[in-house]
Design an enzyme around this catalytic site. Structure first.
Site, short mmCIF file in Angstrom:
data_model
loop_
_atom_site.label_atom_id
_atom_site.label_comp_id
_atom_site.label_asym_id
_atom_site.label_seq_id
_atom_site.Cartn_x
_atom_site.Cartn_y
_atom_site.Cartn_z
N SER A 1 -5.58 40.81 -97.64
CA SER A 1 -6.71 41.63 -98.10
C SER A 1 -6.35 43.10 -98.16
O SER A 1 -6.97 43.86 -98.90
CB SER A 1 -7.90 41.48 -97.16
OG SER A 1 -8.18 40.14 -96.88
N HIS B 1 -5.22 37.71 -104.13
CA HIS B 1 -6.31 37.98 -103.19
C HIS B 1 -7.57 37.29 -103.67
O HIS B 1 -8.25 37.78 -104.58
CB HIS B 1 -6.50 39.50 -103.05
CG HIS B 1 -7.57 39.86 -102.08
ND1 HIS B 1 -8.38 40.97 -102.22
CD2 HIS B 1 -7.99 39.25 -100.94
CE1 HIS B 1 -9.22 41.02 -101.22
NE2 HIS B 1 -9.01 39.98 -100.43
N GLU C 1 -7.77 38.95 -107.24
CA GLU C 1 -7.01 40.18 -107.51
C GLU C 1 -5.53 39.78 -107.47
O GLU C 1 -5.07 39.23 -106.45
CB GLU C 1 -7.26 41.23 -106.42
CG GLU C 1 -8.56 42.00 -106.59
CD GLU C 1 -8.75 43.10 -105.54
OE1 GLU C 1 -9.38 44.11 -105.85
OE2 GLU C 1 -8.29 42.93 -104.38
N ASN D 1 -11.75 45.99 -101.98
CA ASN D 1 -12.02 46.33 -100.58
C ASN D 1 -11.89 47.82 -100.31
O ASN D 1 -12.56 48.35 -99.42
CB ASN D 1 -11.08 45.54 -99.65
CG ASN D 1 -11.57 44.11 -99.44
OD1 ASN D 1 -12.71 43.78 -99.78
ND2 ASN D 1 -10.72 43.26 -98.91
N1 LIG Z 1 -11.83 35.34 -94.56
C1 LIG Z 1 -11.99 35.97 -95.69
O1 LIG Z 1 -13.11 36.25 -96.12
C2 LIG Z 1 -10.79 36.40 -96.49
C3 LIG Z 1 -10.98 36.81 -97.82
C4 LIG Z 1 -9.88 37.20 -98.57
C5 LIG Z 1 -8.62 37.19 -98.01
N2 LIG Z 1 -8.46 36.81 -96.70
C6 LIG Z 1 -7.09 36.85 -96.16
O2 LIG Z 1 -6.63 35.53 -95.96
C7 LIG Z 1 -5.76 35.49 -94.83
C8 LIG Z 1 -6.29 34.51 -93.82
O3 LIG Z 1 -7.58 34.92 -93.43
P1 LIG Z 1 -8.63 33.94 -92.72
O4 LIG Z 1 -9.93 34.64 -92.67
O5 LIG Z 1 -8.53 32.58 -93.34
O6 LIG Z 1 -7.99 33.93 -91.28
P2 LIG Z 1 -8.12 32.83 -90.14
O7 LIG Z 1 -7.76 33.53 -88.88
O8 LIG Z 1 -9.42 32.12 -90.25
O9 LIG Z 1 -7.00 31.78 -90.52
C9 LIG Z 1 -5.62 32.07 -90.45
C10 LIG Z 1 -4.87 30.78 -90.20
O10 LIG Z 1 -3.47 31.08 -90.15
C11 LIG Z 1 -2.86 30.24 -89.20
N3 LIG Z 1 -1.59 30.85 -88.80
C12 LIG Z 1 -1.41 31.97 -88.04
N4 LIG Z 1 -0.08 32.22 -87.90
C13 LIG Z 1 0.57 31.26 -88.61
C14 LIG Z 1 1.95 30.98 -88.84
N5 LIG Z 1 2.91 31.75 -88.34
N6 LIG Z 1 2.26 29.90 -89.60
C15 LIG Z 1 1.29 29.11 -90.13
N7 LIG Z 1 -0.03 29.33 -89.93
C16 LIG Z 1 -0.38 30.38 -89.18
C17 LIG Z 1 -3.89 30.19 -88.08
O11 LIG Z 1 -3.68 29.06 -87.29
C18 LIG Z 1 -5.21 30.11 -88.87
O12 LIG Z 1 -5.54 28.78 -89.13
C19 LIG Z 1 -5.66 36.93 -94.32
O13 LIG Z 1 -4.56 37.55 -94.88
C20 LIG Z 1 -6.96 37.54 -94.83
O14 LIG Z 1 -6.86 38.94 -94.99
C21 LIG Z 1 -9.51 36.39 -95.96
#
Ligand SMILES: NC(=O)c1ccc[n+]([C@@H]2O[C@H](COP(=O)([O-])OP(=O)(O)OC[C@H]3O[C@@H](n4cnc5c(N)ncnc54)[C@H](O)[C@@H]3O)[C@@H](O)[C@H]2O)c1
Length: 340
Positions: A52, A73, A85, A123
């Site tokens: 993000s 994104h 994005e 963002n």
């Molecule tokens: N939640 C949102 O609204 C949203 C929106 C857009 C982008 N994002 C982006 O998506 C990404 C994930 O966000 P999220 O909200 O799903 O986070 P989250 O914490 O819910 O999920 C992340 C996942 O990654 C796994 N993980 C961590 N380290 C790891 C590794 N080394 N190898 C494999 N898996 C691993 C964790 O176990 C977890 O299941 C981030 O970069 C975030 O910025 C999130």
């Protein structure tokens, strides 16, 4: 769901044409994952990150093939929101970019190319919008007044409801990892205090608002109001009556001002791309055409600039500097269509 094959082994990614990473939003972990992907992914595979805010260039450096690295994104909830994005890093190759844009289209998304800069397009603009909403409650509005004004303008929900839905702990954690001189600590102080009280949002049935267990309808909270008033006293912010019009103008014009910086820095190719980001990623009311279209056609750029200057003085020039591009367009009597 039937098409998804879960695995815990990187070896299973050997044949993938495109890999989208979505691990924790931590540079160190992203780099480690991309280093591993570099070892297993086939030649020519697109290596995408769902980050993000983090730098695609930095992530790409963890691989021996930065030309194949790109940002994808997606927006939450990703199965519903149509925006993607597509972040173009300094080294992203043209074929990687067009393949990613084509893939976005094929899965029913709207891809918008964004440059590599903190928060990309959406963002980064959201932060200016949220900042004004947070200041407005310190100056005398209530979260429910701000949210109602934003909702009546046409947004799917207000800022504070959105914070409660996403979880106030998300922003809290990211602020803890940032240099406090780089953001307005006054504005985020009520959210910090609410998190420290265990009020994380809908998931704890309390955030800015109160929620009955299992329900999503927000109810005004006396605790939140008390926290806001305490913070306003702490920073000697004079409380006054705030009109709905001021709420709309401050939140959206602060957002548009950052949109002008996004254009000036060529993070977006054109103002229409910014509008598409807001329509498809954040539910900006389509009948207003997007924030840039709204500023140009409903408000008018000269008035928008005058208002931004006024709000800049009011809320601290450090946090809201009028964009030089907006000043230039007004001086030259030009519109956004003249850019790009
Ligand atoms: N939640 C949102 O609204 C949203 C929106 C857009 C982008 N994002 C982006 O998506 C990404 C994930 O966000 P999220 O909200 O799903 O986070 P989250 O914490 O819910 O999920 C992340 C996942 O990654 C796994 N993980 C961590 N380290 C790891 C590794 N080394 N190898 C494999 N898996 C691993 C964790 O176990 C977890 O299941 C981030 O970069 C975030 O910025 C999130």
């Amino acid at each position: 769901m039937g098409l998804i094959k879960p695995t815990l082994s990187y070896d299973d990614l050997r044949d993938a044409d495109l890999i989208v990473e979505a691990v924790f939003e931590t540079m160190e972990i992203k780099k480690k994952v991309f280093g591993q992907l570099d070892k297993v992914a086939k030649k020519g595979a697109v290596l995408a990150s769902n980050t993000s805010y983090l730098s695609i260039d930095e992530i790409a450096k963890a691989t021996s093939r930065p030309g194949d690295v790109v940002g994808t994104h997606f927006f939450s909830p990703a199965n519903v929101m149509k925006l993607c994005e597509v972040v173009r890093g300094a080294a992203t190759a043209p074929d990687t970019l067009v393949t990613t844009l084509d893939t976005a289209k094929r899965i029913g998304k709207v891809g918008v190319v964004a440059g590599n800069r903190d928060g990309f397009i959406g963002n980064r603009m959201l932060s200016g919008y949220a900042h004004q909403a947070q200041l407005l409650v310190l100056e005398g509005a209530t979260p429910q007044q701000v949210d109602k004004a934003l909702y009546d303008f046409g947004m799917p929900m207000g800022m504070f409801q959105m914070g409660d839905l996403a979880g106030l702990d998300v922003g809290y954690k990211s602020r803890k990892g940032r240099d406090p001189s780089t953001f307005d600590v006054r504005a985020s102080k009520p959210a910090d205090k609410l998190v420290e009280m265990g009020r994380l949002g809908q998931k704890t049935n309390a955030g800015y608002y109160n929620y009955a267990p299992g329900e999503r309808a927000p109810k005004p909270s006396a605790v939140t109001q008390q926290v806001i008033e305490e913070v306003a006293r702490e920073y000697q912010i004079r409380r006054r009556e705030v009109t709905d019009q001021e709420i709309i103008e401050r939140c959206f014009l602060a957002m548009v001002n950052i949109g002008c910086e996004v254009l000036r820095e060529k993070i977006a190719y054109r103002s229409g791309d910014i509008d598409i980001v807001w329509l498809y990623g954040y539910g900006f009311p389509a009948y207003r055409g997007g924030p840039m279209f709204w500023a140009e056609n409903e408000v008018g750029l000269p008035k928008a600039l005058a208002k931004i200057k006024e709000f800049s003085t009011l809320t601290g020039e450090r946090w809201l500097k009028p964009s030089p591009l907006l000043g230039q367009l007004v001086a030259e009597k030009k519109g956004f269509a003249s850019i790009g």
